[in-house]
Design a protein around this motif. Structure first.
Motif, PDB file in Angstrom:
ATOM      1  N   UNK A 151       0.809  -1.208   0.000  1.00 48.50           N
ATOM      2  CA  UNK A 151       0.000   0.000   0.000  1.00 48.50           C
ATOM      3  C   UNK A 151       0.845   1.263   0.000  1.00 48.50           C
ATOM      4  N   UNK A 152       0.300   2.295  -0.620  1.00 50.87           N
ATOM      5  CA  UNK A 152       0.963   3.606  -0.627  1.00 50.87           C
ATOM      6  C   UNK A 152      -0.134   4.666  -0.699  1.00 50.87           C
ATOM      7  N   UNK A 153      -0.600   5.079   0.481  1.00 54.34           N
ATOM      8  CA  UNK A 153      -1.741   5.987   0.541  1.00 54.34           C
ATOM      9  C   UNK A 153      -1.436   7.339  -0.087  1.00 54.34           C
ATOM     10  N   UNK A 154      -0.176   7.763  -0.032  1.00 45.29           N
ATOM     11  CA  UNK A 154       0.167   9.083  -0.575  1.00 45.29           C
ATOM     12  C   UNK A 154      -0.052   9.154  -2.080  1.00 45.29           C
ATOM     13  N   UNK A 168       0.928  12.147  11.770  1.00 47.97           N
ATOM     14  CA  UNK A 168       1.518  12.731  12.970  1.00 47.97           C
ATOM     15  C   UNK A 168       3.033  12.767  12.912  1.00 47.97           C
ATOM     16  N   UNK A 169       3.626  11.917  12.108  1.00 48.84           N
ATOM     17  CA  UNK A 169       5.081  11.879  12.006  1.00 48.84           C
ATOM     18  C   UNK A 169       5.513  11.513  10.608  1.00 48.84           C
ATOM     19  N   UNK A 170       6.787  11.599  10.368  1.00 47.94           N
ATOM     20  CA  UNK A 170       7.328  11.279   9.053  1.00 47.94           C
ATOM     21  C   UNK A 170       7.521   9.780   8.906  1.00 47.94           C
ATOM     22  N   UNK A 171       7.367   9.307   7.685  1.00 42.27           N
ATOM     23  CA  UNK A 171       7.646   7.908   7.341  1.00 42.27           C
ATOM     24  C   UNK A 171       6.792   6.907   8.123  1.00 42.27           C
ATOM     25  N   UNK A 172       5.566   7.296   8.448  1.00 40.11           N
ATOM     26  CA  UNK A 172       4.639   6.379   9.094  1.00 40.11           C
ATOM     27  C   UNK A 172       3.662   5.855   8.040  1.00 40.11           C
ATOM     28  N   UNK A 182      -0.526  -0.022   7.238  1.00 44.70           N
ATOM     29  CA  UNK A 182      -0.316  -0.761   8.492  1.00 44.70           C
ATOM     30  C   UNK A 182      -0.928  -0.072   9.708  1.00 44.70           C
ATOM     31  N   UNK A 183      -0.918   1.269   9.726  1.00 43.08           N
ATOM     32  CA  UNK A 183      -1.505   1.985  10.862  1.00 43.08           C
ATOM     33  C   UNK A 183      -3.025   1.837  10.889  1.00 43.08           C
ATOM     34  N   UNK A 184      -3.643   1.736   9.719  1.00 44.27           N
ATOM     35  CA  UNK A 184      -5.085   1.475   9.676  1.00 44.27           C
ATOM     36  C   UNK A 184      -5.386   0.102  10.278  1.00 44.27           C
ATOM     37  N   UNK A 185      -4.589  -0.887   9.915  1.00 42.85           N
ATOM     38  CA  UNK A 185      -4.769  -2.233  10.468  1.00 42.85           C
ATOM     39  C   UNK A 185      -4.492  -2.236  11.968  1.00 42.85           C
ATOM     40  N   UNK A 186      -3.466  -1.509  12.406  1.00 42.84           N
ATOM     41  CA  UNK A 186      -3.162  -1.437  13.839  1.00 42.84           C
ATOM     42  C   UNK A 186      -4.273  -0.720  14.605  1.00 42.84           C
TER      43      UNK A 186
END
Length: 451
Positions: free
Chosen positions: A127-130, A244-248, A252-256
């Motif tokens: 995935x690459x949301x950007x 909130x931060x760089x390179x996040x 994966x954060x959606x799944x977390x």
């Protein structure tokens, strides 16, 4: 939210969360979790073939290629299930591994071919949301509309075919057609979500929000709504955390985020949360220990014909085969709960650590009588009605005495015609005896004082 790219990612994540949560409800309830994982991996070779066909990273060609690969994956699963004795979980594993291996080989070949337009193709893996565009939003919106329309139009039919297949066949519902339509929509949801979370993680969004909703929902309509809400919340939370931060990474954060919601509800949900159950278990364990202590106190007093009414540490140690420290702790608990008071010795109250005797309060006396009554009634019931031997009923009565409600006890009393003694000839406190009496002045004082 003033940044346009942020708005696109947030909106895309919410749309993906709702559609995956809605279709994922059927994935979980029909036990198709591995099927969703298989489809998410099966579309990978289609993405590679779509890229080779168009010669560039074109959304339409990639979508067509992934759709074809997903369709072939579904056909392979159906063919293996119908034409062989291989079980469904095995056929899913075969298709998943085979298609995924083909996809990896094709992507590796493309990367080594030196094609100038291959940049970003590997984003479909994780995935690459950007890189999300308005075209991707359109695909996500179409997926949500198709899933929503299908569920709305076939809600009852899906409910019947999912929970009672035999009945659905008897009323001639097109169960197989609905199943294939459901598979196609699962594949479309997977394909539309690849840009955000990738092949590897998309199956998690089909499973986790729906599994979380199943912990809370009582009805299926509420289950679907909760799954959509949790999916949207996961998408929004993951998008927010990624900025909130760089390179996040967003996917994966959606799944977390979805996993965090699952753990939160698993541990803290009302009534059945793990923490609530643990607290209830501790409370129940403490209550049973206290009831056993009060029963032991009653039996000590009964052996002395309730005179005197004080109970010493030594008597309780001998009765329960416990240490001095354990009995002192038990006495402190009874005094703290106002079921007992420290005895007055030599007309002055000693400090609690020095006390050797307690006296049950009216509340403690009533509680002790109730537990003894439950125990002895159940012993008599097992002896008379279940034909237990009198010397074999004690252990069962020890377990059941703590859960018998007053109405159940009254039914047993009526069935046994208000007995006065248990199988061992010991007195059974009646309801009047339980409600009367505050010691030391008015407890029942043995057989001659019983009504």
């Amino acid at each position: 939210m003033t940044d346009e790219s942020v708005r696109i990612v947030v909106l895309g994540s919410i749309l993906m969360g709702i559609s995956c949560g809605l279709i994922g409800s059927y994935v979980v309830s029909r036990r198709l979790s591995l099927f969703g994982d298989t489809l998410s991996h099966a579309v990978l070779p289609g993405i590679a073939i779509g890229f080779v066909w168009a010669g560039e990273k074109n959304n339409l060609s990639l979508l067509v290629g992934a759709s074809v690969a997903g369709f072939l994956g579904v056909c392979c699963i159906g063919l293996l299930n119908k034409s062989t004795k291989i079980k469904e979980d095995s056929s899913l594993g075969i298709v998943l591994s085979a298609f995924y291996a083909v996809g990896i080989c094709l992507l590796t070949r493309i990367q080594k071919s030196g094609m100038s337009e291959q940049s970003g193709l590997e984003s479909y893996m994780f995935g690459q949301a950007s890189a999300l565009s308005y075209g991707d939003l359109e695909i996500l919106s179409i997926a949500l509309l198709l899933v929503g329309a299908f569920v709305f139009a076939n809600y009852k039919e899906l409910l019947v075919t999912g929970f009672d297949p035999e009945f659905s066949k008897s009323i001639k519902l097109p169960a197989e057609l609905l199943q294939y339509c459901l598979w196609a929509l699962i594949a479309f949801c997977v394909i539309s979500s690849l840009q955000l979370v990738g092949v590897v993680l998309v199956s998690a969004l089909l499973v986790i929000p729906a599994a979380t909703a199943s912990l809370l929902a009582q009805r299926y309509a509420g289950y679907l709504a909760l799954a959509c809400l949790l999916g949207a919340a996961s998408g929004l939370g993951g998008s927010f955390l990624s900025f909130l931060g760089n390179n996040l990474p967003t996917g994966p954060l959606i799944v977390l985020s979805s996993t965090s919601l699952f753990l939160l509800i698993l541990f803290c949900r009302p009534k059945n949360g793990l923490i609530i159950r643990w607290l209830n278990f501790r409370s129940t364990k403490k209550r049973i220990a206290r009831e056993n202590l009060l029963k032991a106190a009653f039996q000590i007093l009964e052996a002395k014909e309730f005179d005197p009414t004080e109970i010493t540490i030594e008597e309780m140690m001998n009765k329960r085969r416990a240490t001095n420290a354990m009995v002192r702790s038990d006495f402190e608990d009874l005094i703290h709960a106002e079921f007992a008071t420290a005895s007055i010795i030599e007309e002055s109250k000693q400090d609690l650590p020095g006390q050797t005797r307690i006296t049950l309060t009216p509340q403690g006396w009533e509680y002790a009588c109730r537990i003894v009554r439950n125990h002895r009634l159940w012993e008599l019931y097992l002896t008379n009605e279940a034909q237990y031997e009198p010397d074999h009923v004690h252990e069962d009565a020890e377990k059941i005495e703590h859960v018998l409600g007053e109405e159940t006890v009254r039914q047993i009393e009526r069935l046994l015609k208000n007995p006065r003694t248990d199988p061992h000839g010991k007195l059974i406190p009646s309801l009047d005896d339980v409600r009367q009496g505050s010691i030391p002045t008015t407890p029942f004082l043995g057989p001659t004082k019983m009504r």
